[in-house]
Design an enzyme around this catalytic site. Sequence first.
Site, mmCIF file in Angstrom:
data_model
loop_
_atom_site.group_PDB
_atom_site.id
_atom_site.type_symbol
_atom_site.label_atom_id
_atom_site.label_comp_id
_atom_site.label_asym_id
_atom_site.label_seq_id
_atom_site.Cartn_x
_atom_site.Cartn_y
_atom_site.Cartn_z
ATOM 1 N N SER A 177 0.804 -1.226 0.000
ATOM 2 C CA SER A 177 0.000 0.000 0.000
ATOM 3 C C SER A 177 0.837 1.277 0.000
ATOM 4 C CB SER A 177 -0.912 0.017 1.228
ATOM 5 O OG SER A 177 -0.129 -0.055 2.406
ATOM 6 N N ASP B 184 -3.981 7.944 8.068
ATOM 7 C CA ASP B 184 -5.035 7.088 8.631
ATOM 8 C C ASP B 184 -4.528 6.211 9.771
ATOM 9 O OD1 ASP B 184 -3.430 5.345 7.276
ATOM 10 O OD2 ASP B 184 -4.950 4.634 5.872
ATOM 11 N N HIS C 211 -0.905 4.747 7.024
ATOM 12 C CA HIS C 211 -0.264 5.383 5.868
ATOM 13 C C HIS C 211 -0.077 6.868 6.134
ATOM 14 C CE1 HIS C 211 -2.792 1.955 4.494
ATOM 15 N NE2 HIS C 211 -1.613 1.586 4.026
#
Length: 371
Positions: free
Chosen positions: A45, A343, A346
Amino acid sequence: MATSNVVCAFVLSSLFHFLLVPVLSHDVDVLQKCGFKAIYQLGDSIADTGNLITENPLSRYAWFPYGMNLSKPTGRCSNGLLMIDYIARSAKLPYLDAFLNPARIFSGGCSGVNFAVAGSTALPAEVLSSKNILNIVTKESLSAQLEWMFTYFNTCSKDCAKEIKSSLFMVGEIGGNDYNYAFLFNKSNEEMKALVPEVVKAIKDAVEKVIGYGARRVVVPGNFPIGCFPIYLSQFQPNDAAAYDEFHCLKGLNSFASYHNELLKQTVEGLKTNYPDVIIVYGDYYKAFMSIYQNAQSLGFDTKTMQKACCGTGGDHNFSLRRMCGALGVPVCPNPDQHISWDGIHLTQKAYQHMAEWLINDIFPKLQCSA
Ligand SMILES: *[C@@H]1O[C@H](CO)[C@@H](O)[C@H](O)[C@H]1NC(C)=O
Ligand SMILES: *[C@@H]1O[C@H](CO)[C@@H](O)[C@H](O)[C@H]1NC(C)=O
Ligand SMILES: *[C@@H]1O[C@H](CO)[C@@H](O)[C@H](O)[C@H]1NC(C)=O
């Protein structure tokens, strides 16, 4: 005597200045000098620009507030752009399209492809599940991404294949999720430590694979100081002040990340010896992150909320595993640019931008682009 003292003080103060001020590149386009024809990215990610959401359109990364700073959500796990976007920009190449994105297949461009999948692990799912560690996000691990890459190079136009030698390969960051899931499944310290050489070996094998495909310039990024991340700060709250470092990051987790990074750096050194014709560079995400942590104030971050997610449901770190960013009604802070964490897992676009600038500066001379 007096003059030499003054000179000495001046040298000291400028040295001090040099050490404190982040080495920010004013030439952010410096990678352009490498003349890369394309960039190929493997990873998770930290770099995914749309693979997971093509596979799973219901993923929370497919919806605002993810991508709220872009014209639409793209599957990037941030409010906006990622490090790989700034790297592509610096190389004067377009942003990397996700391998699974139907629009990419249609346009058939040749300037790079992104194989990274959010949630991906370095070790295959079967290997992890044999240790009772489950990947709860995606079935695609590094080996699947390498197969996609193989297919891509075998089916793309002749030009693409010819230009592999003049391309940049990013092998990672990958492996962070192997550890994230292992922590989530309450693995012991011994089990965690035993996982590291296996993860590093998987990354090493991936580097050898891309070299086999023809790669001549490879960057191998390490892990972040995860002990500074809200997800871990909120999960482990030791009652012992000695468990925290001067930045209030968890020492144990940061030394775990450093252990992975040290093994990875040694592996990169070994690979350089074995492949003298290939330029292999360690990507120091750990130092890049710490440099923004250390210079947070001068970079415009709010030092009072450095360890709070921008998008979250409150609490000490504005993070809860039970209701994460992207769930219905989870609020977003009004000033994402002043936050490092987006978040809890990240980073914000602003943090990624500063990290990318640090990284580009660090890797550029090592890539020996004029050689
Ligand atoms: C992202 O959006 C917020 C809210 O609209 C804005 O304050 C901020 O400047 C934007 N950041 C970037 C990097 O574009
Ligand atoms: C891990 O431990 C925590 C705290 O003891 C517990 O709440 C959680 O259910 C455990 N997770 C798993 C997958 O066993
Ligand atoms: C944290 O969560 C609250 C809502 O609970 C939100 O309003 C706030 O902006 C978030 N950010 C920070 C830094 O506290």
